[in-house]
Design a protein around this motif. Structure first.
Motif, short mmCIF file in Angstrom:
data_model
loop_
_atom_site.label_atom_id
_atom_site.label_comp_id
_atom_site.label_asym_id
_atom_site.label_seq_id
_atom_site.Cartn_x
_atom_site.Cartn_y
_atom_site.Cartn_z
N VAL A 1 10.44 -1.32 -1.64
CA VAL A 1 9.07 -1.38 -1.11
C VAL A 1 8.74 0.01 -0.55
O VAL A 1 9.50 0.53 0.27
N PRO A 2 7.67 0.65 -1.02
CA PRO A 2 7.36 2.01 -0.53
C PRO A 2 7.19 2.02 0.99
O PRO A 2 6.62 1.11 1.56
N ARG A 3 7.73 3.07 1.63
CA ARG A 3 7.69 3.20 3.08
C ARG A 3 6.65 4.26 3.48
O ARG A 3 6.43 5.23 2.74
N PRO B 1 0.84 -1.20 0.00
CA PRO B 1 0.00 0.00 0.00
C PRO B 1 0.87 1.25 0.00
O PRO B 1 1.97 1.25 0.57
N PHE B 2 0.39 2.30 -0.66
CA PHE B 2 1.03 3.62 -0.56
C PHE B 2 -0.12 4.61 -0.47
O PHE B 2 -0.81 4.85 -1.45
N ALA B 3 -0.33 5.14 0.73
CA ALA B 3 -1.53 5.96 1.01
C ALA B 3 -2.76 5.19 0.53
O ALA B 3 -2.95 4.05 0.95
N VAL B 4 -3.55 5.74 -0.38
CA VAL B 4 -4.78 5.03 -0.79
C VAL B 4 -4.56 4.17 -2.03
O VAL B 4 -5.51 3.59 -2.55
N SER C 1 9.12 2.19 -7.62
CA SER C 1 7.80 1.63 -7.93
C SER C 1 6.87 2.65 -8.58
O SER C 1 5.78 2.29 -9.02
N GLY C 2 7.30 3.92 -8.58
CA GLY C 2 6.47 4.98 -9.16
C GLY C 2 5.54 5.61 -8.14
O GLY C 2 4.72 6.48 -8.47
N ASP D 1 15.65 -5.42 -0.99
CA ASP D 1 15.51 -4.14 -1.68
C ASP D 1 16.70 -4.03 -2.63
O ASP D 1 17.80 -4.49 -2.30
N PRO D 2 16.51 -3.40 -3.82
CA PRO D 2 17.65 -3.33 -4.75
C PRO D 2 18.78 -2.49 -4.16
O PRO D 2 18.53 -1.43 -3.59
N HIS D 3 19.99 -2.96 -4.31
CA HIS D 3 21.16 -2.24 -3.80
C HIS D 3 21.20 -0.81 -4.37
O HIS D 3 21.51 0.16 -3.68
#
Ligand code: SAM
Length: 284
Positions: free
Chosen positions: A92-94, A78-81, A125-126, A210-212
């Motif tokens: 991975v978005p934080r 998830p990223f916000a909504v 991830s955009g 996570d990618p280096h």
């Protein structure tokens, strides 16, 4: 085994393997395996798993026990909504990055003429570019990354969230491939900021998955901020702003670094844990 028994056994196993919040992680894996919302598990504690469901769950728990992130196993974060597809090619978005994106879309909403423009530097991830495009339908967003694999994921996520037509994706090492003459009202970035030598000390979920390329900020972690401080002025429209996320403890050094390059640091904001994590600056 029943749902409750699977939860209890898997929780114990994952906790022994050093997985944090083992019970929650187990429940999320089981919900994924059964195709149920997590809360539904509580109404089905006595339900027996079929052999196929047990095999599926066993495999998910095995992967998590090797410290593969939950989001890689389920394939989404998830990223916000919004929901973002994630894999080994993107960070991975934080949660703290949601605050950066929010600062970005709030700033864009104050720009009325002509359509506001934003550059998401290191889009991964955009997530940031997609949030800006979704919240500001009149904005034109450019998303750059040097990883073609990351850009493929970002494009997929833009499609998934209905904003693909309003984001231009550019494979670029830093600013090098951004079309000459472009000017942005907002340059926003969550760049790699971990000092190279510290990467080996991070949790396995981050260090090994996570990618280096998304983590490594050079010897002191600040390479990308030096690049942004020096080069972003050439790409900012008059009155434009630079918004960056940074690591815990980097604020004082960054404030100095940006001030030395003639930036006015307008704000340093904190994350949900009250740690300073976002710097907002404009040119003096
Ligand atoms: C910390 S991740 C941030 C990803 C995403 N914006 C987020 O907040 O979740 C940094 C991103 O910068 C990209 N990157 C690393 N070096 C780069 C470079 N030289 N030029 C452009 N992008 C780069 C990485 O591929 C990665 O996707």
């Amino acid at each position: 085994m029943t749902v409750l028994e699977v939860i209890q056994k898997s929780t114990e196993f994952l906790a022994r393997k050093g997985v944090e919040s083992a019970r929650l992680q187990t429940e999320l894996l089981l919900a994924h395996a059964l195709g149920l919302p997590r809360m539904k598990l509580y109404l089905n504690f006595e339900r027996k798993l079929t052999d196929a469901e047990t095999d599926t769950m066993r495999e998910l728990v095995r992967r998590r026990s090797l410290r593969e992130p939950l989001q890689h196993i389920t394939g989404t974060a998830p990223f916000a909504v919004w929901e973002m597809t994630v894999n080994r090619h993107v960070l991975v978005p934080r949660p703290e990055t949601e605050l950066l994106a929010e600062a970005g879309w709030q700033f864009l909403s104050n720009i009325n003429s002509p359509p506001p423009t934003a550059l998401d530097f290191g889009t991964g991830s955009g997530c940031i570019a997609i949030a800006l495009a979704a919240k500001r339908p009149n904005a034109r967003v450019t998303a750059v990354d040097n990883s073609s694999e990351a850009l493929a994921v970002a494009k997929q996520n833009a499609g998934r969230n209905g904003v693909a037509a309003r984001i231009e994706f550019v494979q670029s090492d830093g600013f090098t491939a951004i079309p000459a003459g472009s000017r942005f009202n907002l340059i926003i970035s969550n760049p790699p900021y971990i000092p190279s030598a510290e990467i080996a000390t991070l949790q396995p979920e981050v260090r090994d998955f996570d990618p280096h390329n998304a983590l490594d900020g050079g010897a002191d972690g600040l390479d990308f901020y030096r690049q942004l401080a020096a080069k972003a002025p050439d790409w900012l429209a008059p009155g434009g702003k630079l918004m960056v996320e940074f690591g815990d403890g980097q604020a004082p050094t960054l404030e100095k670094l940006f001030a030395e390059q003639k930036w006015i640091v307008e704000a340093v904001r904190s994350d949900y844990s009250q740690r300073q994590r976002i710097l907002i600056a404009q040119r003096g």
